[in-house]
Design a protein around this motif. Structure first.
Motif, PDB file in Angstrom:
ATOM      1  N   TYR A  54       0.808  -1.224   0.000  1.00 35.77           N
ATOM      2  CA  TYR A  54       0.000   0.000   0.000  1.00 35.77           C
ATOM      3  C   TYR A  54       0.849   1.286   0.000  1.00 35.77           C
ATOM      4  N   PRO A  55       1.842   1.446   0.886  1.00 35.20           N
ATOM      5  CA  PRO A  55       2.614   2.699   0.851  1.00 35.20           C
ATOM      6  C   PRO A  55       3.289   2.974  -0.487  1.00 35.20           C
ATOM      7  N   ALA A  56       3.832   1.945  -1.130  1.00 35.16           N
ATOM      8  CA  ALA A  56       4.491   2.136  -2.430  1.00 35.16           C
ATOM      9  C   ALA A  56       3.483   2.564  -3.493  1.00 35.16           C
ATOM     10  N   GLU A  57       2.292   1.979  -3.458  1.00 34.31           N
ATOM     11  CA  GLU A  57       1.268   2.346  -4.445  1.00 34.31           C
ATOM     12  C   GLU A  57       0.749   3.763  -4.203  1.00 34.31           C
ATOM     13  N   VAL A  58       0.615   4.156  -2.940  1.00 32.57           N
ATOM     14  CA  VAL A  58       0.188   5.531  -2.629  1.00 32.57           C
ATOM     15  C   VAL A  58       1.253   6.515  -3.086  1.00 32.57           C
ATOM     16  N   LYS A  59       2.502   6.173  -2.848  1.00 26.01           N
ATOM     17  CA  LYS A  59       3.609   7.045  -3.290  1.00 26.01           C
ATOM     18  C   LYS A  59       3.584   7.190  -4.810  1.00 26.01           C
ATOM     19  N   VAL A  72      -7.311   1.813  -6.348  1.00 29.45           N
ATOM     20  CA  VAL A  72      -8.398   1.040  -5.755  1.00 29.45           C
ATOM     21  C   VAL A  72      -7.762  -0.079  -4.945  1.00 29.45           C
ATOM     22  N   VAL A  73      -8.087  -0.125  -3.663  1.00 27.00           N
ATOM     23  CA  VAL A  73      -7.502  -1.106  -2.757  1.00 27.00           C
ATOM     24  C   VAL A  73      -8.615  -2.009  -2.233  1.00 27.00           C
ATOM     25  N   LEU A  74      -8.407  -3.311  -2.322  1.00 24.86           N
ATOM     26  CA  LEU A  74      -9.315  -4.278  -1.709  1.00 24.86           C
ATOM     27  C   LEU A  74      -8.521  -5.088  -0.702  1.00 24.86           C
ATOM     28  N   ILE A  75      -9.026  -5.124   0.515  1.00 28.34           N
ATOM     29  CA  ILE A  75      -8.369  -5.878   1.585  1.00 28.34           C
ATOM     30  C   ILE A  75      -9.460  -6.396   2.510  1.00 28.34           C
ATOM     31  N   ASP A  76      -9.417  -7.669   2.819  1.00 20.61           N
ATOM     32  CA  ASP A  76     -10.425  -8.251   3.701  1.00 20.61           C
ATOM     33  C   ASP A  76     -10.232  -7.750   5.124  1.00 20.61           C
ATOM     34  N   ALA A  77     -11.344  -7.545   5.818  1.00 17.45           N
ATOM     35  CA  ALA A  77     -11.267  -7.202   7.234  1.00 17.45           C
ATOM     36  C   ALA A  77     -10.938  -8.440   8.053  1.00 17.45           C
ATOM     37  N   ASP A  78     -11.284  -9.610   7.520  1.00 13.34           N
ATOM     38  CA  ASP A  78     -11.136 -10.862   8.258  1.00 13.34           C
ATOM     39  C   ASP A  78     -11.871 -10.720   9.587  1.00 13.34           C
ATOM     40  N   LYS A  79     -11.184 -10.910  10.707  1.00 12.56           N
ATOM     41  CA  LYS A  79     -11.843 -10.822  12.013  1.00 12.56           C
ATOM     42  C   LYS A  79     -11.737  -9.434  12.626  1.00 12.56           C
ATOM     43  N   LYS A  80     -11.117  -8.505  11.922  1.00  8.96           N
ATOM     44  CA  LYS A  80     -10.995  -7.122  12.395  1.00  8.96           C
ATOM     45  C   LYS A  80     -12.208  -6.320  11.929  1.00  8.96           C
ATOM     46  N   THR A  81     -12.314  -5.087  12.411  1.00  9.84           N
ATOM     47  CA  THR A  81     -13.355  -4.197  11.917  1.00  9.84           C
ATOM     48  C   THR A  81     -12.816  -3.446  10.698  1.00  9.84           C
ATOM     49  N   VAL A  82     -13.705  -2.834   9.956  1.00 15.75           N
ATOM     50  CA  VAL A  82     -13.303  -2.013   8.809  1.00 15.75           C
ATOM     51  C   VAL A  82     -12.394  -0.885   9.304  1.00 15.75           C
ATOM     52  N   GLU A  83     -12.766  -0.272  10.424  1.00 15.40           N
ATOM     53  CA  GLU A  83     -11.980   0.830  10.972  1.00 15.40           C
ATOM     54  C   GLU A  83     -10.573   0.376  11.373  1.00 15.40           C
ATOM     55  N   GLU A  84     -10.459  -0.811  11.964  1.00 14.62           N
ATOM     56  CA  GLU A  84      -9.137  -1.322  12.337  1.00 14.62           C
ATOM     57  C   GLU A  84      -8.264  -1.522  11.100  1.00 14.62           C
ATOM     58  N   ARG A  85      -8.852  -2.033  10.020  1.00  9.96           N
ATOM     59  CA  ARG A  85      -8.087  -2.236   8.788  1.00  9.96           C
ATOM     60  C   ARG A  85      -7.652  -0.881   8.221  1.00  9.96           C
ATOM     61  N   LEU A  86      -8.561   0.097   8.211  1.00  9.90           N
ATOM     62  CA  LEU A  86      -8.204   1.437   7.720  1.00  9.90           C
ATOM     63  C   LEU A  86      -7.070   2.023   8.553  1.00  9.90           C
ATOM     64  N   ASN A  87      -7.135   1.839   9.869  1.00 10.46           N
ATOM     65  CA  ASN A  87      -6.068   2.339  10.745  1.00 10.46           C
ATOM     66  C   ASN A  87      -4.739   1.659  10.443  1.00 10.46           C
ATOM     67  N   GLN A  88      -4.766   0.360  10.140  1.00 12.94           N
ATOM     68  CA  GLN A  88      -3.528  -0.342   9.779  1.00 12.94           C
ATOM     69  C   GLN A  88      -2.923   0.251   8.506  1.00 12.94           C
ATOM     70  N   LEU A  89      -3.771   0.579   7.541  1.00 13.34           N
ATOM     71  CA  LEU A  89      -3.269   1.172   6.291  1.00 13.34           C
ATOM     72  C   LEU A  89      -2.722   2.576   6.545  1.00 13.34           C
ATOM     73  N   ASP A  90      -3.404   3.358   7.392  1.00 13.39           N
ATOM     74  CA  ASP A  90      -2.877   4.674   7.780  1.00 13.39           C
ATOM     75  C   ASP A  90      -1.514   4.517   8.447  1.00 13.39           C
ATOM     76  N   ASP A  91      -1.405   3.552   9.360  1.00 10.43           N
ATOM     77  CA  ASP A  91      -0.146   3.318  10.073  1.00 10.43           C
ATOM     78  C   ASP A  91       0.970   2.935   9.098  1.00 10.43           C
ATOM     79  N   ALA A  92       0.633   2.163   8.066  1.00 10.17           N
ATOM     80  CA  ALA A  92       1.635   1.777   7.075  1.00 10.17           C
ATOM     81  C   ALA A  92       2.177   3.012   6.349  1.00 10.17           C
ATOM     82  N   LEU A  93       1.310   3.979   6.071  1.00  6.96           N
ATOM     83  CA  LEU A  93       1.760   5.223   5.432  1.00  6.96           C
ATOM     84  C   LEU A  93       2.637   6.032   6.377  1.00  6.96           C
TER      85      LEU A  93
END
Length: 181
Positions: A54-59, A72-93
């Motif tokens: 994700y960070p390389a593609e955003v860059k 366009v990014v598709l990533i499963d939430a799996d057992k996490k919430t949508v918000e937790e997944r979004l936070n993980q992507l923010d953290d990666a940036l």
């Protein structure tokens, strides 16, 4: 429907997500030609692949003209919430010393909870919940009638019983639809 050429990158976990996204974008009027690129997990943990890539593609997206491209990014939430997944992507940036995704950026993140099959089964008029892991399709292209159903519902509005992660996805769609104008 207006059709306009824009640089499109899809970052996803697996073939099913790729087929779903590609067909959806095509039905919404985007042209998938030489300006189209897909980044899909070759093998292994798809969610981890998307988070790491994700960070390389955003860059790359930010290095180009914002008005002529989208991610366009598709990533499963799996057992996490949508918000937790979004936070993980923010953290990666943030870890990559980048700003988090900005409101005007054409970076749409679609996060089905548990996985894309939840949405597909819902769009096949099945009662679903977002805790059950639904079976994969034997042929990824079999999702196309479901995608057409979603395209129609996006124009008319989702039913109130639509999975919350799919309702959130309709909000994300608003980030890229202006590119069709």
């Amino acid at each position: 429907m207006n059709r306009r050429r824009v640089q499109i990158v899809i970052l996803c976990e697996d073939k099913q997500q790729e087929v779903f996204a590609r067909y959806f974008l095509k039905k919404r009027g985007f042209i998938l030609d030489r300006n189209f690129r897909i980044e899909i997990c070759p093998k292994g943990a798809g969610e981890q692949f998307v988070r790491k890539r994700y960070p390389a593609e955003v860059k790359a997206y930010r290095s180009k003209n914002y008005l002529s491209g989208m991610l366009v990014v598709l990533i499963d939430a799996d057992k996490k919430t949508v918000e937790e997944r979004l936070n993980q992507l923010d953290d990666a940036l943030i870890e990559d010393l980048q700003q988090i995704r900005q409101p005007k950026e054409a970076i749409a993140i679609f996060i089905p909870k548990r996985n894309i099959e939840t949405w597909i089964h819902y769009l096949q008029d099945e009662a679903v919940d977002e805790e059950t892991e639904y079976s994969k399709l034997t042929n990824e292209s079999a999702c196309k009638p479901s995608v057409e159903n979603l395209v129609n519902q996006c124009y008319q509005g989702l039913d109130e019983n639509a999975p919350p992660s799919l309702q959130a996805a309709c909000g994300e769609l608003q980030r890229i639809l202006p590119l069709l104008e």
